[in-house]
Design a protein around this motif. Structure first.
Motif, mmCIF file in Angstrom:
data_model
loop_
_atom_site.group_PDB
_atom_site.id
_atom_site.type_symbol
_atom_site.label_atom_id
_atom_site.label_comp_id
_atom_site.label_asym_id
_atom_site.label_seq_id
_atom_site.Cartn_x
_atom_site.Cartn_y
_atom_site.Cartn_z
ATOM 1 N N GLY A 91 0.571 -1.251 -0.124
ATOM 2 C CA GLY A 91 0.066 0.071 -0.108
ATOM 3 C C GLY A 91 0.941 1.313 -0.019
ATOM 4 N N CYS A 92 0.498 2.119 -0.869
ATOM 5 C CA CYS A 92 1.473 3.517 -0.843
ATOM 6 C C CYS A 92 1.130 4.341 0.305
ATOM 7 C CB CYS A 92 0.834 4.129 -2.311
ATOM 8 S SG CYS A 92 1.947 5.469 -2.506
ATOM 9 N N ASP A 93 2.228 4.799 0.977
ATOM 10 C CA ASP A 93 2.030 5.391 2.229
ATOM 11 C C ASP A 93 1.923 7.027 1.844
ATOM 12 O OD1 ASP A 93 2.354 6.804 4.452
ATOM 13 O OD2 ASP A 93 4.179 5.628 5.167
ATOM 14 N N PRO A 94 0.681 7.644 2.319
ATOM 15 C CA PRO A 94 0.406 8.758 1.760
ATOM 16 C C PRO A 94 1.188 9.846 2.499
ATOM 17 C CG PRO A 94 -1.366 8.122 3.154
ATOM 18 C CD PRO A 94 -0.430 7.058 3.083
ATOM 19 N N ARG A 95 1.941 9.465 3.513
ATOM 20 C CA ARG A 95 2.871 10.552 4.247
ATOM 21 C C ARG A 95 4.160 10.911 3.801
ATOM 22 N NH1 ARG A 95 2.549 6.807 9.502
ATOM 23 N NH2 ARG A 95 3.080 5.306 8.057
ATOM 24 N N HIS A 96 4.536 10.272 2.800
ATOM 25 C CA HIS A 96 5.801 10.766 2.245
ATOM 26 C C HIS A 96 6.074 11.766 1.410
ATOM 27 C CE1 HIS A 96 4.801 8.725 -1.316
ATOM 28 N NE2 HIS A 96 4.778 7.744 -0.867
ATOM 29 N N SER A 97 5.093 12.508 1.136
ATOM 30 C CA SER A 97 5.046 13.949 0.577
ATOM 31 C C SER A 97 5.880 14.748 1.374
ATOM 32 C CB SER A 97 3.591 14.309 0.153
ATOM 33 O OG SER A 97 2.985 14.525 1.330
ATOM 34 N N SER A 98 5.873 14.869 2.654
ATOM 35 C CA SER A 98 6.590 15.746 3.464
ATOM 36 C C SER A 98 7.978 15.524 3.403
ATOM 37 C CB SER A 98 6.160 15.532 5.070
ATOM 38 O OG SER A 98 6.393 14.088 5.445
ATOM 39 N N ARG A 99 8.934 16.678 3.659
ATOM 40 C CA ARG A 99 10.160 16.997 3.599
ATOM 41 C C ARG A 99 10.720 16.174 4.886
ATOM 42 N NH1 ARG A 99 13.001 18.241 -1.152
ATOM 43 N NH2 ARG A 99 11.818 19.815 -2.323
ATOM 44 N N LYS A 100 11.733 15.307 4.511
ATOM 45 C CA LYS A 100 12.330 14.573 5.736
ATOM 46 C C LYS A 100 13.918 14.381 5.298
ATOM 47 C CE LYS A 100 8.377 11.767 6.759
ATOM 48 N NZ LYS A 100 7.748 10.220 7.207
ATOM 49 N N LEU A 101 14.709 14.205 6.270
ATOM 50 C CA LEU A 101 15.985 13.959 6.105
ATOM 51 C C LEU A 101 16.355 12.707 5.471
ATOM 52 C CD1 LEU A 101 18.948 14.981 6.499
ATOM 53 C CD2 LEU A 101 19.000 14.189 8.790
ATOM 54 N N LEU A 102 15.465 11.733 5.923
ATOM 55 C CA LEU A 102 15.675 10.300 5.480
ATOM 56 C C LEU A 102 14.691 9.867 4.409
ATOM 57 C CD1 LEU A 102 16.742 8.312 8.608
ATOM 58 C CD2 LEU A 102 18.396 9.286 7.211
ATOM 59 N N ALA A 103 15.146 9.275 3.512
ATOM 60 C CA ALA A 103 14.128 8.567 2.492
ATOM 61 C C ALA A 103 13.035 7.878 3.006
ATOM 62 C CB ALA A 103 14.934 7.806 1.352
ATOM 63 N N PRO A 104 11.663 8.278 2.736
ATOM 64 C CA PRO A 104 10.685 7.384 3.040
ATOM 65 C C PRO A 104 10.866 5.919 2.888
ATOM 66 C CG PRO A 104 10.020 9.256 2.070
ATOM 67 C CD PRO A 104 11.312 9.156 1.812
ATOM 68 N N ARG A 105 10.112 4.972 3.501
ATOM 69 C CA ARG A 105 10.011 3.536 3.274
ATOM 70 C C ARG A 105 9.937 3.203 1.908
ATOM 71 N NH1 ARG A 105 6.465 -0.026 7.183
ATOM 72 N NH2 ARG A 105 8.455 0.076 8.551
ATOM 73 N N ASP A 106 8.809 3.856 1.242
ATOM 74 C CA ASP A 106 8.208 3.281 0.068
ATOM 75 C C ASP A 106 9.619 3.785 -1.254
ATOM 76 O OD1 ASP A 106 5.994 2.634 0.923
ATOM 77 O OD2 ASP A 106 4.856 4.288 0.132
ATOM 78 N N LYS A 108 12.698 3.850 -0.395
ATOM 79 C CA LYS A 108 13.729 2.832 -0.254
ATOM 80 C C LYS A 108 13.303 1.679 -0.964
ATOM 81 C CE LYS A 108 15.208 4.559 4.233
ATOM 82 N NZ LYS A 108 15.453 4.284 5.826
ATOM 83 N N LEU A 109 12.050 1.106 -0.928
ATOM 84 C CA LEU A 109 11.782 -0.060 -1.605
ATOM 85 C C LEU A 109 11.883 -0.010 -3.111
ATOM 86 C CD1 LEU A 109 8.337 -1.160 0.285
ATOM 87 C CD2 LEU A 109 10.666 -2.435 0.228
ATOM 88 N N LEU A 110 11.682 1.118 -3.812
ATOM 89 C CA LEU A 110 11.781 1.372 -5.109
ATOM 90 C C LEU A 110 13.325 1.365 -5.603
ATOM 91 C CD1 LEU A 110 9.337 4.280 -6.053
ATOM 92 C CD2 LEU A 110 8.864 1.885 -5.993
ATOM 93 N N ARG A 111 14.271 1.791 -4.512
ATOM 94 C CA ARG A 111 15.654 1.994 -4.762
ATOM 95 C C ARG A 111 16.277 0.627 -4.523
ATOM 96 N NH1 ARG A 111 17.116 7.560 -1.594
ATOM 97 N NH2 ARG A 111 15.517 8.965 -2.752
ATOM 98 N N ASN A 112 15.768 -0.268 -3.565
ATOM 99 C CA ASN A 112 16.478 -1.419 -3.250
ATOM 100 C C ASN A 112 15.980 -2.672 -3.587
ATOM 101 O OD1 ASN A 112 18.820 -0.269 -1.329
ATOM 102 N ND2 ASN A 112 17.157 0.828 -0.922
ATOM 103 N N THR A 113 14.720 -2.968 -4.253
ATOM 104 C CA THR A 113 13.824 -4.028 -4.427
ATOM 105 C C THR A 113 14.331 -4.543 -5.863
ATOM 106 O OG1 THR A 113 12.063 -3.437 -3.009
ATOM 107 C CG2 THR A 113 11.629 -5.116 -4.508
ATOM 108 N N PRO A 114 14.966 -5.640 -6.112
ATOM 109 C CA PRO A 114 15.239 -6.066 -7.474
ATOM 110 C C PRO A 114 14.378 -6.639 -8.116
ATOM 111 C CG PRO A 114 16.085 -7.493 -5.526
ATOM 112 C CD PRO A 114 15.419 -6.500 -4.812
ATOM 113 N N CYS A 115 12.951 -6.282 -8.181
ATOM 114 C CA CYS A 115 11.890 -7.073 -8.875
ATOM 115 C C CYS A 115 10.890 -5.624 -8.894
ATOM 116 C CB CYS A 115 11.268 -8.019 -8.016
ATOM 117 S SG CYS A 115 10.183 -7.434 -6.792
ATOM 118 N N PRO A 116 10.013 -5.760 -9.836
ATOM 119 C CA PRO A 116 9.037 -5.001 -9.827
ATOM 120 C C PRO A 116 8.403 -4.519 -8.814
ATOM 121 C CG PRO A 116 8.970 -6.132 -12.033
ATOM 122 C CD PRO A 116 9.583 -6.896 -10.952
#
Length: 287
Positions: A91-106, A108-116
């Protein structure tokens, strides 16, 4: 690398987790895939979860489930080494639009998950809308060109399976003075993008009901077209940048997450060839 007919479903207390589970079930039924549910966090899941799990247990879908007590990214990568699952659904987290120092979990998944990765935003059936493939046909980068083919291949497969229209959106760069002649005119830029797109589609034996070509940036043009055509799913690629390059340049898929009101399926570069055998197998089975 060969993908298995298995879908990994990430469930947490997020507002879209229930929709993610339902979407994964529909895909599993269509593709005859097994589900593997991993639960993250200790917060209370959604209301009505007992009925949802009972319905899943009484279906013909084979599934397993486990609680993840470690970092989600580490757990996903560890699971990937054991079994190259074909898709990760969350499920897409609606909270990651806010500015944060660390990348949101979603992100990180897009950057690190080796599948679609499929991030679910709603419970609308894809058969009631259109499939939109976001490609960049103006690039000279061989890896990105190959990724364009993967995006169109995946989007075309979904459109055929659901018997819905396939559209493609291309965000072109603005005309630049002093560049090669073809890049000094927006009309010529758009014409070049259309020729390249038609060549790729022809090579893959795909037809697109309509090409939507317009001057970028992609985070503006792609959501605009998605809304205009009432898309139910957007398929897009990602550079999967990490570290400082991700902080400075970002990834288009990440930047448009909060601009889209549709599910978004993200394909990392380099997955086009490994996905072909699985798509061909499933395509043959459902046709």
């Amino acid at each position: 690398m060969l993908f298995s007919k298995r879908i990994l479903v990430v469930l947490d207390s997020g507002s879209q987790s229930r929709n993610a589970l339902h979407r994964a079930q529909l895909i599993s039924e269509r593709m005859a895939c097994d589900l593997e549910l991993i639960w993250v966090g200790k917060s209370t899941p959604w209301s009505g979860i007992e009925a949802d799990m009972t319905a899943l247990a009484h279906s013909e879908i084979r599934f397993t489930q486990e609680l993840v007590t470690e970092d989600l990214i580490d757990a996903v990568c560890k699971r990937w080494k054991q079994d190259h699952f074909a898709l990760l659904v969350k499920g897409c987290d609606p909270r990651h639009s806010s500015r944060k120092l660390l990348a949101p979990r979603d992100w990180k998944l897009l950057r690190n998950t080796p599948c679609p990765v499929l991030l679910v935003k709603h419970d609308h059936h894809w058969a009631h809308g259109r499939i939109l493939a976001a490609v960049n046909t103006t690039t000279h980068n061989p890896a990105l060109r190959a990724n364009n083919q993967g995006i169109l291949m995946l989007a075309g497969f979904i459109a055929r399976a659901l018997d819905v229209p396939l559209h493609a959106v291309i965000a072109t760069p603005p005309a630049m003075q002093g560049a090669e002649p073809e890049m000094q005119s927006q009309v010529l830029i758009d014409q070049r993008a259309q020729r390249c797109a038609e060549t790729v589609l022809s090579d893959m034996n795909l037809t697109v009901d309509q090409l939507h070509i317009g001057e970028g940036p992609p985070e503006h043009w792609i959501p605009k077209v998605s809304k205009e055509i009432d898309a139910s799913l957007v398929v897009i690629g990602t550079h999967a940048r990490r570290g400082m390059s991700a902080a400075l340049l970002g990834n288009t898929a990440e930047r448009i997450l909060d601009q889209l009101n549709t599910d978004i399926l993200v394909l990392r570069a380099g997955l086009s060839e490994p996905l072909k055998p699985l798509i061909k197998e499933v395509d043959t089975a459902v046709s």
